[in-house]
Design a protein around this motif. Structure first.
Motif, PDB file in Angstrom:
ATOM      1  N   PRO A 135       0.827  -1.213   0.000  1.00 19.71           N
ATOM      2  CA  PRO A 135       0.000   0.000   0.000  1.00 19.71           C
ATOM      3  C   PRO A 135       0.861   1.263   0.000  1.00 19.71           C
ATOM      4  N   PRO A 136       0.610   2.187  -0.922  1.00 25.34           N
ATOM      5  CA  PRO A 136       1.393   3.429  -0.945  1.00 25.34           C
ATOM      6  C   PRO A 136       1.001   4.326   0.221  1.00 25.34           C
ATOM      7  N   ASP A 137       1.860   5.298   0.501  1.00 25.65           N
ATOM      8  CA  ASP A 137       1.575   6.231   1.592  1.00 25.65           C
ATOM      9  C   ASP A 137       0.512   7.253   1.193  1.00 25.65           C
ATOM     10  N   ALA A 138       0.382   7.524  -0.101  1.00 28.90           N
ATOM     11  CA  ALA A 138      -0.639   8.466  -0.571  1.00 28.90           C
ATOM     12  C   ALA A 138      -0.760   8.335  -2.084  1.00 28.90           C
ATOM     13  N   ILE A 139      -1.885   8.858  -2.601  1.00 28.24           N
ATOM     14  CA  ILE A 139      -2.133   8.921  -4.038  1.00 28.24           C
ATOM     15  C   ILE A 139      -1.985  10.372  -4.477  1.00 28.24           C
ATOM     16  N   LEU A 140      -1.045  10.616  -5.386  1.00 26.54           N
ATOM     17  CA  LEU A 140      -0.842  11.962  -5.922  1.00 26.54           C
ATOM     18  C   LEU A 140      -1.698  12.140  -7.171  1.00 26.54           C
ATOM     19  N   LEU A 141      -2.300  13.337  -7.335  1.00 28.18           N
ATOM     20  CA  LEU A 141      -3.216  13.573  -8.441  1.00 28.18           C
ATOM     21  C   LEU A 141      -2.799  14.776  -9.276  1.00 28.18           C
ATOM     22  N   HIS A 142      -2.898  14.604 -10.589  1.00 23.54           N
ATOM     23  CA  HIS A 142      -2.707  15.708 -11.533  1.00 23.54           C
ATOM     24  C   HIS A 142      -3.410  15.295 -12.820  1.00 23.54           C
ATOM     25  N   SER A 143      -4.633  15.789 -13.024  1.00 24.69           N
ATOM     26  CA  SER A 143      -5.431  15.308 -14.154  1.00 24.69           C
ATOM     27  C   SER A 143      -6.404  16.379 -14.636  1.00 24.69           C
ATOM     28  N   PRO A 144      -6.594  16.464 -15.977  1.00 19.04           N
ATOM     29  CA  PRO A 144      -7.586  17.392 -16.522  1.00 19.04           C
ATOM     30  C   PRO A 144      -8.990  16.815 -16.514  1.00 19.04           C
ATOM     31  N   GLY A 145      -9.150  15.581 -16.010  1.00 17.03           N
ATOM     32  CA  GLY A 145     -10.461  14.948 -15.974  1.00 17.03           C
ATOM     33  C   GLY A 145     -10.558  13.813 -16.970  1.00 17.03           C
ATOM     34  N   GLY A 146     -11.787  13.450 -17.332  1.00 12.89           N
ATOM     35  CA  GLY A 146     -11.992  12.342 -18.254  1.00 12.89           C
ATOM     36  C   GLY A 146     -13.323  11.663 -17.998  1.00 12.89           C
ATOM     37  N   VAL A 147     -13.322  10.345 -18.033  1.00 10.92           N
ATOM     38  CA  VAL A 147     -14.545   9.561 -17.915  1.00 10.92           C
ATOM     39  C   VAL A 147     -15.020   9.561 -16.464  1.00 10.92           C
ATOM     40  N   VAL A 148     -16.231  10.065 -16.237  1.00 13.95           N
ATOM     41  CA  VAL A 148     -16.749  10.199 -14.879  1.00 13.95           C
ATOM     42  C   VAL A 148     -16.854   8.840 -14.190  1.00 13.95           C
ATOM     43  N   ALA A 149     -17.395   7.839 -14.888  1.00 13.82           N
ATOM     44  CA  ALA A 149     -17.586   6.518 -14.274  1.00 13.82           C
ATOM     45  C   ALA A 149     -16.269   5.929 -13.796  1.00 13.82           C
ATOM     46  N   GLU A 150     -15.204   6.125 -14.563  1.00 12.53           N
ATOM     47  CA  GLU A 150     -13.885   5.614 -14.170  1.00 12.53           C
ATOM     48  C   GLU A 150     -13.373   6.359 -12.941  1.00 12.53           C
ATOM     49  N   ALA A 151     -13.586   7.679 -12.906  1.00 12.09           N
ATOM     50  CA  ALA A 151     -13.140   8.473 -11.761  1.00 12.09           C
ATOM     51  C   ALA A 151     -13.870   8.048 -10.490  1.00 12.09           C
ATOM     52  N   LEU A 152     -15.169   7.799 -10.599  1.00 11.58           N
ATOM     53  CA  LEU A 152     -15.935   7.345  -9.438  1.00 11.58           C
ATOM     54  C   LEU A 152     -15.427   5.996  -8.945  1.00 11.58           C
ATOM     55  N   GLU A 153     -15.115   5.112  -9.867  1.00  8.65           N
ATOM     56  CA  GLU A 153     -14.627   3.788  -9.476  1.00  8.65           C
ATOM     57  C   GLU A 153     -13.258   3.881  -8.811  1.00  8.65           C
ATOM     58  N   ILE A 154     -12.400   4.737  -9.329  1.00 11.69           N
ATOM     59  CA  ILE A 154     -11.086   4.935  -8.708  1.00 11.69           C
ATOM     60  C   ILE A 154     -11.252   5.535  -7.322  1.00 11.69           C
ATOM     61  N   GLY A 155     -12.144   6.512  -7.187  1.00 10.23           N
ATOM     62  CA  GLY A 155     -12.388   7.103  -5.876  1.00 10.23           C
ATOM     63  C   GLY A 155     -12.857   6.077  -4.862  1.00 10.23           C
ATOM     64  N   ARG A 156     -13.740   5.194  -5.267  1.00 11.02           N
ATOM     65  CA  ARG A 156     -14.224   4.149  -4.353  1.00 11.02           C
ATOM     66  C   ARG A 156     -13.116   3.155  -4.011  1.00 11.02           C
ATOM     67  N   GLU A 157     -12.237   2.864  -4.969  1.00  9.91           N
ATOM     68  CA  GLU A 157     -11.123   1.956  -4.705  1.00  9.91           C
ATOM     69  C   GLU A 157     -10.157   2.578  -3.701  1.00  9.91           C
ATOM     70  N   ILE A 158      -9.904   3.869  -3.838  1.00  3.12           N
ATOM     71  CA  ILE A 158      -9.038   4.570  -2.890  1.00  3.12           C
ATOM     72  C   ILE A 158      -9.623   4.504  -1.481  1.00  3.12           C
ATOM     73  N   ARG A 159     -10.925   4.747  -1.369  1.00  2.00           N
ATOM     74  CA  ARG A 159     -11.558   4.729  -0.052  1.00  2.00           C
ATOM     75  C   ARG A 159     -11.582   3.313   0.524  1.00  2.00           C
ATOM     76  N   ALA A 160     -11.848   2.318  -0.301  1.00  2.00           N
ATOM     77  CA  ALA A 160     -11.914   0.939   0.187  1.00  2.00           C
ATOM     78  C   ALA A 160     -10.577   0.492   0.771  1.00  2.00           C
ATOM     79  N   ARG A 161      -9.477   1.083   0.285  1.00  2.00           N
ATOM     80  CA  ARG A 161      -8.147   0.709   0.768  1.00  2.00           C
ATOM     81  C   ARG A 161      -7.615   1.683   1.809  1.00  2.00           C
ATOM     82  N   ASP A 162      -8.456   2.617   2.255  1.00  2.00           N
ATOM     83  CA  ASP A 162      -8.081   3.581   3.317  1.00  2.00           C
ATOM     84  C   ASP A 162      -6.822   4.360   2.959  1.00  2.00           C
ATOM     85  N   LEU A 163      -6.756   4.848   1.729  1.00  2.00           N
ATOM     86  CA  LEU A 163      -5.583   5.585   1.269  1.00  2.00           C
ATOM     87  C   LEU A 163      -5.858   7.087   1.265  1.00  2.00           C
ATOM     88  N   PRO A 164      -4.876   7.899   1.626  1.00  2.00           N
ATOM     89  CA  PRO A 164      -5.040   9.354   1.511  1.00  2.00           C
ATOM     90  C   PRO A 164      -4.754   9.821   0.085  1.00  2.00           C
TER      91      PRO A 164
END
Length: 268
Positions: A135-164
């Motif tokens: 498990p990484p110590d944090a997830i770094l973000l830099h993105s102009p956006g994209g597919v909403v459904a994919e972003a929602l799924e990634i967000g849920r995966e981050i939360r499920a793994r208790d990652l900042p």
């Protein structure tokens, strides 16, 4: 056969069917033109908005910028991974067209950076990378956006793994990207980073009846607001998003980042 001879009806039926088809095409075109605001002169003149520049400050009543994904600069230097032994540093002169997932070592931390456009399949690649590493110590973000459904799924995966989640100085998280940011159990945003929202696309098809497109948009908004609520972010964040057209971006102020609970900490 008695009585008047029956008149041939084939050509007449064909003319009626052709007229009906032409009428349907014209009605469909009118609906698309009206829904898209193509007759609005302001659409073609465009508002006199400044271009997006993460180095420029924003403030109340000065938060809307012209939105073109290509205006988002390459990832900040603090997000760039160290090259593998004997390998040159990859070309990071611009944002990639698909989400690039890379490990970044900084001091005693192992970070996972998500850089570029959120494309179809990004969530699956992100999940595969997490399963193949500690498990990484944090997830770094830099993105102009994209597919909403994919972003929602990634967000849920981050939360499920208790990652900042974390945004460093110079980073941008726009359009669908804030859904990934919202997934973090702790959401740290640099005061020199930029988070922006606008209207979203939800797989609408211009050839479908208008009521079907409206229903699709409403369902998408309901899902987005439900997701934000689940993540502990105020769903009212969607208000400035809905008020901002897709060709512009609304940059959140520090007060809004914390007021909507999208950022749990602001860093220098």
């Amino acid at each position: 056969m008695s009585g008047a001879a029956a008149r041939p009806r084939g050509p007449g039926i064909r003319r009626v069917m052709t007229a009906c088809i032409v009428a349907q095409v014209l009605i469909g075109a009118a609906v698309v033109i009206e829904a898209g605001g193509l007759l609005d002169p302001g659409r073609w003149r465009g508002p006199a908005l400044p271009g997006f520049d993460p180095s420029q400050p924003v403030g109340p009543d000065d938060q809307t910028r012209r939105y073109r994904p290509r205006d988002v600069p390459a990832a900040p230097g603090t997000m760039r991974p160290d090259p593998a032994p004997g390998q040159p540093l990859p070309d990071l002169s611009g944002l990639p067209a698909s989400l690039r997932i890379e490990t970044v070592a900084r001091g005693d931390e192992t970070l996972l950076s998500l850089t570029g456009t959120i494309d179809q399949g990004a969530a699956a690649r992100f999940r595969d990378r997490l399963e193949a590493m500690e498990p990484p110590d944090a997830i770094l973000l830099h993105s102009p956006g994209g597919v909403v459904a994919e972003a929602l799924e990634i967000g849920r995966e981050i939360r499920a793994r208790d990652l900042p989640t974390r945004m460093v100085a110079g980073a941008a998280c726009l359009s669908a990207c804030p859904y990934m940011l919202a997934g973090g159990t702790v959401r740290s945003v640099s005061r020199d980073a930029r988070v922006g929202v606008h209207q979203s696309y939800y797989d609408r098809n211009a050839y479908l009846p208008l009521f079907v497109g409206v229903a699709s948009i409403q369902e998408g908004e309901a899902e987005a607001m439900r997701f934000l609520q689940e993540m502990g972010v105020d769903p009212l964040l969607r208000i400035p998003a809905l008020e901002t057209p897709a060709d512009a971006i609304y940059i959140l102020t520090e007060e809004e980042l914390t007021g909507y609970d999208l950022a749990t900490a602001l860093t220098d």
